[in-house]
Design a protein around this motif. Structure first.
Motif, PDB file in Angstrom:
ATOM      1  N   MET A  24       0.828  -1.208   0.000  1.00 53.65           N
ATOM      2  CA  MET A  24       0.000   0.000   0.000  1.00 53.65           C
ATOM      3  C   MET A  24       0.862   1.258   0.000  1.00 53.65           C
ATOM      4  O   MET A  24       0.595   2.214  -0.732  1.00 53.65           O
ATOM      5  CB  MET A  24      -0.934  -0.020   1.213  1.00 53.65           C
ATOM      6  N   SER A  25       1.907   1.263   0.832  1.00 57.19           N
ATOM      7  CA  SER A  25       2.789   2.430   0.888  1.00 57.19           C
ATOM      8  C   SER A  25       3.529   2.621  -0.429  1.00 57.19           C
ATOM      9  O   SER A  25       3.666   3.750  -0.929  1.00 57.19           O
ATOM     10  CB  SER A  25       3.780   2.259   2.043  1.00 57.19           C
ATOM     11  N   ALA A  26       3.990   1.535  -1.021  1.00 54.70           N
ATOM     12  CA  ALA A  26       4.692   1.613  -2.314  1.00 54.70           C
ATOM     13  C   ALA A  26       3.752   2.111  -3.403  1.00 54.70           C
ATOM     14  O   ALA A  26       4.124   2.949  -4.237  1.00 54.70           O
ATOM     15  CB  ALA A  26       5.257   0.243  -2.689  1.00 54.70           C
ATOM     16  N   ALA A  27       2.519   1.591  -3.411  1.00 48.15           N
ATOM     17  CA  ALA A  27       1.546   2.026  -4.411  1.00 48.15           C
ATOM     18  C   ALA A  27       1.262   3.510  -4.281  1.00 48.15           C
ATOM     19  O   ALA A  27       1.181   4.225  -5.292  1.00 48.15           O
ATOM     20  CB  ALA A  27       0.255   1.221  -4.261  1.00 48.15           C
ATOM     21  N   LEU A  28       1.119   3.985  -3.058  1.00 48.97           N
ATOM     22  CA  LEU A  28       0.842   5.402  -2.844  1.00 48.97           C
ATOM     23  C   LEU A  28       1.974   6.262  -3.386  1.00 48.97           C
ATOM     24  O   LEU A  28       1.738   7.282  -4.039  1.00 48.97           O
ATOM     25  CB  LEU A  28       0.618   5.662  -1.356  1.00 48.97           C
ATOM     26  N   ARG A  29       3.219   5.858  -3.129  1.00 51.02           N
ATOM     27  CA  ARG A  29       4.368   6.622  -3.648  1.00 51.02           C
ATOM     28  C   ARG A  29       4.346   6.660  -5.176  1.00 51.02           C
ATOM     29  O   ARG A  29       4.592   7.711  -5.784  1.00 51.02           O
ATOM     30  CB  ARG A  29       5.684   5.998  -3.164  1.00 51.02           C
ATOM     31  N   ILE A  41       0.517  -2.695 -11.912  1.00 53.88           N
ATOM     32  CA  ILE A  41       0.656  -3.709 -10.865  1.00 53.88           C
ATOM     33  C   ILE A  41       2.106  -4.184 -10.783  1.00 53.88           C
ATOM     34  O   ILE A  41       2.670  -4.360  -9.696  1.00 53.88           O
ATOM     35  CB  ILE A  41      -0.283  -4.904 -11.144  1.00 53.88           C
ATOM     36  N   ARG A  42       2.719  -4.386 -11.950  1.00 52.77           N
ATOM     37  CA  ARG A  42       4.111  -4.858 -11.976  1.00 52.77           C
ATOM     38  C   ARG A  42       5.037  -3.872 -11.277  1.00 52.77           C
ATOM     39  O   ARG A  42       5.916  -4.279 -10.499  1.00 52.77           O
ATOM     40  CB  ARG A  42       4.562  -5.062 -13.417  1.00 52.77           C
ATOM     41  N   SER A  43       4.849  -2.566 -11.518  1.00 52.45           N
ATOM     42  CA  SER A  43       5.734  -1.579 -10.896  1.00 52.45           C
ATOM     43  C   SER A  43       5.547  -1.537  -9.382  1.00 52.45           C
ATOM     44  O   SER A  43       6.512  -1.321  -8.642  1.00 52.45           O
ATOM     45  CB  SER A  43       5.491  -0.190 -11.504  1.00 52.45           C
ATOM     46  N   ILE A  44       4.327  -1.754  -8.908  1.00 50.57           N
ATOM     47  CA  ILE A  44       4.092  -1.777  -7.464  1.00 50.57           C
ATOM     48  C   ILE A  44       4.802  -2.970  -6.836  1.00 50.57           C
ATOM     49  O   ILE A  44       5.464  -2.851  -5.799  1.00 50.57           O
ATOM     50  CB  ILE A  44       2.581  -1.830  -7.167  1.00 50.57           C
ATOM     51  N   LEU A  50       8.876  -7.776  -4.914  1.00 52.11           N
ATOM     52  CA  LEU A  50       8.043  -8.965  -4.928  1.00 52.11           C
ATOM     53  C   LEU A  50       7.602  -9.292  -6.355  1.00 52.11           C
ATOM     54  O   LEU A  50       7.682  -8.447  -7.246  1.00 52.11           O
ATOM     55  CB  LEU A  50       6.795  -8.753  -4.053  1.00 52.11           C
ATOM     56  N   SER A  51       7.130 -10.502  -6.532  1.00 50.93           N
ATOM     57  CA  SER A  51       6.575 -10.885  -7.824  1.00 50.93           C
ATOM     58  C   SER A  51       5.112 -10.459  -7.888  1.00 50.93           C
ATOM     59  O   SER A  51       4.474 -10.218  -6.851  1.00 50.93           O
ATOM     60  CB  SER A  51       6.665 -12.402  -8.003  1.00 50.93           C
ATOM     61  N   GLU A  52       4.581 -10.389  -9.088  1.00 51.68           N
ATOM     62  CA  GLU A  52       3.172 -10.033  -9.239  1.00 51.68           C
ATOM     63  C   GLU A  52       2.264 -11.074  -8.581  1.00 51.68           C
ATOM     64  O   GLU A  52       1.210 -10.736  -8.039  1.00 51.68           O
ATOM     65  CB  GLU A  52       2.821  -9.897 -10.721  1.00 51.68           C
ATOM     66  N   SER A  53       2.667 -12.328  -8.605  1.00 53.36           N
ATOM     67  CA  SER A  53       1.838 -13.378  -8.005  1.00 53.36           C
ATOM     68  C   SER A  53       1.708 -13.179  -6.499  1.00 53.36           C
ATOM     69  O   SER A  53       0.637 -13.431  -5.927  1.00 53.36           O
ATOM     70  CB  SER A  53       2.428 -14.762  -8.309  1.00 53.36           C
ATOM     71  N   VAL A  54       2.774 -12.714  -5.859  1.00 55.24           N
ATOM     72  CA  VAL A  54       2.701 -12.438  -4.418  1.00 55.24           C
ATOM     73  C   VAL A  54       1.771 -11.257  -4.166  1.00 55.24           C
ATOM     74  O   VAL A  54       0.961 -11.266  -3.232  1.00 55.24           O
ATOM     75  CB  VAL A  54       4.106 -12.162  -3.839  1.00 55.24           C
ATOM     76  N   LEU A  55       1.873 -10.233  -5.000  1.00 53.81           N
ATOM     77  CA  LEU A  55       0.968  -9.086  -4.851  1.00 53.81           C
ATOM     78  C   LEU A  55      -0.485  -9.537  -4.973  1.00 53.81           C
ATOM     79  O   LEU A  55      -1.333  -9.134  -4.161  1.00 53.81           O
ATOM     80  CB  LEU A  55       1.283  -8.032  -5.903  1.00 53.81           C
ATOM     81  N   ALA A  57      -1.757 -12.200  -4.205  1.00 54.92           N
ATOM     82  CA  ALA A  57      -2.193 -12.954  -3.029  1.00 54.92           C
ATOM     83  C   ALA A  57      -2.782 -12.026  -1.968  1.00 54.92           C
ATOM     84  O   ALA A  57      -3.509 -12.459  -1.079  1.00 54.92           O
ATOM     85  CB  ALA A  57      -1.020 -13.739  -2.434  1.00 54.92           C
ATOM     86  N   HIS A  58      -2.479 -10.714  -2.097  1.00 61.13           N
ATOM     87  CA  HIS A  58      -2.963  -9.720  -1.134  1.00 61.13           C
ATOM     88  C   HIS A  58      -4.044  -8.813  -1.722  1.00 61.13           C
ATOM     89  O   HIS A  58      -4.962  -8.406  -1.006  1.00 61.13           O
ATOM     90  CB  HIS A  58      -1.790  -8.864  -0.648  1.00 61.13           C
ATOM     91  N   PHE A  59      -3.926  -8.489  -2.997  1.00 64.36           N
ATOM     92  CA  PHE A  59      -4.882  -7.600  -3.665  1.00 64.36           C
ATOM     93  C   PHE A  59      -5.211  -8.171  -5.036  1.00 64.36           C
ATOM     94  O   PHE A  59      -4.313  -8.624  -5.751  1.00 64.36           O
ATOM     95  CB  PHE A  59      -4.295  -6.192  -3.829  1.00 64.36           C
ATOM     96  N   ASP A  60      -6.474  -8.099  -5.411  1.00 59.17           N
ATOM     97  CA  ASP A  60      -6.838  -8.684  -6.707  1.00 59.17           C
ATOM     98  C   ASP A  60      -6.777  -7.692  -7.857  1.00 59.17           C
ATOM     99  O   ASP A  60      -6.995  -8.068  -9.012  1.00 59.17           O
ATOM    100  CB  ASP A  60      -8.222  -9.333  -6.639  1.00 59.17           C
ATOM    101  N   SER A  61      -6.462  -6.410  -7.561  1.00 56.53           N
ATOM    102  CA  SER A  61      -6.374  -5.417  -8.626  1.00 56.53           C
ATOM    103  C   SER A  61      -5.711  -4.147  -8.099  1.00 56.53           C
ATOM    104  O   SER A  61      -5.563  -3.963  -6.889  1.00 56.53           O
ATOM    105  CB  SER A  61      -7.767  -5.070  -9.161  1.00 56.53           C
ATOM    106  N   LYS A  62      -5.333  -3.291  -9.041  1.00 55.01           N
ATOM    107  CA  LYS A  62      -4.771  -1.994  -8.649  1.00 55.01           C
ATOM    108  C   LYS A  62      -5.814  -1.170  -7.903  1.00 55.01           C
ATOM    109  O   LYS A  62      -5.501  -0.469  -6.938  1.00 55.01           O
ATOM    110  CB  LYS A  62      -4.278  -1.249  -9.897  1.00 55.01           C
ATOM    111  N   ARG A  63      -7.067  -1.250  -8.354  1.00 58.95           N
ATOM    112  CA  ARG A  63      -8.136  -0.515  -7.684  1.00 58.95           C
ATOM    113  C   ARG A  63      -8.312  -0.982  -6.243  1.00 58.95           C
ATOM    114  O   ARG A  63      -8.596  -0.176  -5.349  1.00 58.95           O
ATOM    115  CB  ARG A  63      -9.449  -0.673  -8.452  1.00 58.95           C
ATOM    116  N   ALA A  64      -8.129  -2.272  -6.011  1.00 55.81           N
ATOM    117  CA  ALA A  64      -8.246  -2.791  -4.647  1.00 55.81           C
ATOM    118  C   ALA A  64      -7.171  -2.198  -3.742  1.00 55.81           C
ATOM    119  O   ALA A  64      -7.419  -1.936  -2.559  1.00 55.81           O
ATOM    120  CB  ALA A  64      -8.155  -4.318  -4.650  1.00 55.81           C
ATOM    121  N   ILE A  65      -5.976  -1.976  -4.300  1.00 56.56           N
ATOM    122  CA  ILE A  65      -4.909  -1.355  -3.513  1.00 56.56           C
ATOM    123  C   ILE A  65      -5.285   0.086  -3.189  1.00 56.56           C
ATOM    124  O   ILE A  65      -5.148   0.539  -2.047  1.00 56.56           O
ATOM    125  CB  ILE A  65      -3.564  -1.396  -4.259  1.00 56.56           C
ATOM    126  N   PHE A  66      -5.751   0.819  -4.198  1.00 59.30           N
ATOM    127  CA  PHE A  66      -6.155   2.203  -3.963  1.00 59.30           C
ATOM    128  C   PHE A  66      -7.269   2.272  -2.925  1.00 59.30           C
ATOM    129  O   PHE A  66      -7.239   3.124  -2.026  1.00 59.30           O
ATOM    130  CB  PHE A  66      -6.615   2.863  -5.264  1.00 59.30           C
TER     131      PHE A  66
END
Length: 216
Positions: A24-29, A41-44, A50-55, A57-66
């Protein structure tokens, strides 16, 4: 009796919570640097190594992170903001509860990430988004329910105003001040002035609504 082993690659709950917060902090930056649309998603995932697959596992989309960032740093249920001890005062000392609510919110809003969120949303036009409108509306509904509860309990005079109008009066100036003065580009002076203005507004509101009972 043996302790069950975690499956391969399955993070512990504490690790999962830490990873989610880092994402979440990385996405915000990155949202603030490149814009929401310009962040992938890849840049986050790469931002925290981390790999995209690990991401995923926590969020199903960029919008979910936001949405998670907005839920954490944006408007929220007042009873979720303060600690348990302060929340207990909601039914015994409403004026002091409102003061603690504001103090707690300001610590979060004046953090680096809290101010970055406002700048990012302003840059991308997200201050007018349905996500923020819905979050503000939900927050005001909860504040309105607090005032309604205090009126029913005799802790607040019933003739002051309707609960929803009290909620609007209390939160409106505070929210506007946050947007205008607690952003990433704000100077130290601007931030101090914003905090002072919000505290003064809180004390004026308490004095007018609760009368002498609201005095410190």
């Amino acid at each position: 009796m043996t302790t069950p082993r975690r499956g391969p690659g399955r993070p512990r709950k504490a690790d999962a919570g830490d990873t989610k917060a880092e994402l979440m902090s990385a996405a915000l930056r990155l949202f603030a640097r490149n814009g929401y649309a310009g962040t992938s998603i890849r840049s986050i995932a790469r931002e925290v190594g981390l790999s995209e697959s690990v991401l995923y596992a926590h969020f199903d989309s960029k919008r979910a992170i936001f949405d998670a960032v907005l839920s954490t740093l944006g408007p929220k249920n007042p009873l979720d903001v303060t600690g348990r001890d302060a929340a207990a005062r909601a039914d015994t000392d409403p004026p002091e509860y409102l003061r603690e609510l504001v103090r707690t919110a300001l610590r979060e809003w004046d953090s680096d990430d809290g101010r970055l969120l406002i700048s990012m949303m302003a840059r991308d036009g997200l201050l007018h988004s349905s996500a923020l409108r819905n979050a503000v509306s939900a927050m005001r509904t909860q504040v309105s329910l607090l005032f309604e509860r205090w009126i029913a309990a005799g802790l607040l005079p019933a003739n002051r105003a309707a609960p929803e109008d009290l909620a609007m009066s209390f939160t409106g100036f505070i929210g506007l001040t946050r947007v205008l003065h607690l952003h990433a580009e704000a100077t130290t002076h601007d931030r101090a002035q914003a905090r002072d203005d919000i505290h003064r507004h809180t004390e004026t509101f308490i004095r007018l609504v609760f009368g002498d009972d609201g005095e410190k």
